[in-house]
Design an enzyme around this catalytic site. Structure first.
Site, mmCIF file in Angstrom:
data_model
loop_
_atom_site.group_PDB
_atom_site.id
_atom_site.type_symbol
_atom_site.label_atom_id
_atom_site.label_comp_id
_atom_site.label_asym_id
_atom_site.label_seq_id
_atom_site.Cartn_x
_atom_site.Cartn_y
_atom_site.Cartn_z
ATOM 1 N N ASP A 124 50.022 36.511 37.697
ATOM 2 C CA ASP A 124 48.903 37.429 37.489
ATOM 3 C C ASP A 124 49.237 38.459 36.414
ATOM 4 O O ASP A 124 50.337 39.036 36.410
ATOM 5 C CB ASP A 124 48.602 38.186 38.789
ATOM 6 N N GLU A 126 36.365 33.957 43.994
ATOM 7 C CA GLU A 126 36.735 34.712 45.192
ATOM 8 C C GLU A 126 35.528 35.399 45.815
ATOM 9 O O GLU A 126 34.789 36.124 45.142
ATOM 10 C CB GLU A 126 37.808 35.765 44.877
ATOM 11 N N GLU A 151 41.641 38.592 35.589
ATOM 12 C CA GLU A 151 40.367 38.797 36.262
ATOM 13 C C GLU A 151 39.290 39.215 35.266
ATOM 14 O O GLU A 151 39.563 39.906 34.283
ATOM 15 C CB GLU A 151 40.508 39.880 37.337
ATOM 16 N N ASP A 176 49.037 39.615 42.013
ATOM 17 C CA ASP A 176 49.213 41.061 42.123
ATOM 18 C C ASP A 176 48.972 41.541 43.545
ATOM 19 O O ASP A 176 49.213 42.707 43.867
ATOM 20 C CB ASP A 176 48.332 41.808 41.123
ATOM 21 N N SER A 177 48.544 40.632 44.420
ATOM 22 C CA SER A 177 48.452 40.938 45.852
ATOM 23 C C SER A 177 49.806 41.304 46.429
ATOM 24 O O SER A 177 49.873 41.856 47.537
ATOM 25 C CB SER A 177 47.868 39.744 46.615
ATOM 26 N N LYS A 236 47.062 34.291 34.974
ATOM 27 C CA LYS A 236 45.713 34.486 35.500
ATOM 28 C C LYS A 236 45.257 35.894 35.169
ATOM 29 O O LYS A 236 46.052 36.838 35.246
ATOM 30 C CB LYS A 236 45.658 34.271 37.015
#
Length: 289
Positions: free
Chosen positions: A89, A188, A121, A50-51, A119
């Protein structure tokens, strides 16, 4: 130069089996050419992160990217990667409500985006989502420490786990996510000793980004490591190239040559057979008369 010769498509099971056997290399990718380059360069995994909201779409954080946008970019990456495992993501607010929402979002990334793992979070609070996805046959990569989707709650992009209590909480989250079925875990922006402990005590590979050298693998944002993103550079990034500067110079040279009449030259243009050109010129000349 990579010496990795494996040509078979890598699976989530392969990544999990790499624990304690070899280091894993992962990069982000957001389009076909970047995916093709990273795949040819021997990456084990490509993360459609999502970056992309920040480094591709120009947003200030990762919160604005939508599931439809993620699917669009996942499609491009999966077309460019023949060997690396492509992980997509789950963006902000597409899984937090519970297992049903997570299942719907992950299924779309799989069916429409073509990824072979997702993925998400978070720590213990997302364990039910992980369990449901894994039970449905969707491989899940966890992500703890600095979780950019929660940057507002964290008070900014700050290193996590610096107190003993916070470090214990991260270690607990890692254990819970492993028990829930994650095949790998991104760590991270956490202190290297904490990441080393989690790596030693975990049965799944840890993928570090700003988490020291003792993780089982590393991941970087491709725009950061190639020097394409100049808004800021995190401390944990090593730049392996400065492509933005070279690209700007190339664009400037192109503009100069266009304005000076130097481009296109003869070798960049198409001609006609001499007899056809002669007939054409005669026709034009006759029309002008």
């Amino acid at each position: 130069m990579s010496t990795h010769a494996e040509t078979r498509a890598i699976t989530a099971a392969d990544i999990r089996a790499a624990k304690n056997t070899r280091r894993l290399a992962m990069l982000t990718a957001y389009d076909y050419p970047t995916a093709s380059i990273a795949d040819e360069g021997g990456m084990d995994m490509l993360l459609v992160g999502d970056s992309l909201a920040m480094v591709v779409l120009g947003h200030e954080d990762t919160l604005s990217v939508t599931l439809d946008e993620m699917i669009h970019h996942c499609r491009a990456v999966t077309r460019g990667a023949s060997r690396a495992l492509v992980v997509g993501d789950l963006p902000f607010m597409t899984y937090e409500q519970g297992p049903d929402q997570a299942m719907h979002s992950a299924a779309r990334l799989f069916r429409e985006g073509g990824v072979r793992a997702v993925k998400l979070e978070g720590g213990k609070e997302v364990a039910p989502q992980v369990e449901a996805l894994v039970k449905a046959g969707i491989p899940v990569m966890g992500h703890i420490g600095l979780t950019p989707q929660r940057v507002a709650a964290l008070g900014g992009f700050k290193v996590q786990g610096r107190s003993a209590a916070a470090a214990r909480s991260l270690a607990e989250d890692a254990r819970i996510l492993e028990d829930a079925g994650c095949f790998a875990l991104v760590l991270e922006a956490i202190p290297a000793p904490v990441a080393a402990h989690i790596t030693r005590t975990s049965g799944i590979p840890t993928i570090g980004i700003g988490a020291g050298a003792q993780c089982d693998g590393q991941v970087l944002v491709v725009h950061d490591m190639l020097g394409l993103f100049d808004r800021f550079t995190p401390k944990f990034v090593k730049r392996y190239a400065e492509l933005r500067g070279h690209a700007v110079k190339a664009v400037q040279q192109y503009g100069d040559e266009v304005r000076q009449g130097e481009f296109p030259a003869a070798q960049h243009s198409f001609g006609m057979p001499e007899d056809e050109q002669r007939r054409w010129e005669e026709n034009v000349s006759g029309a002008d008369d």
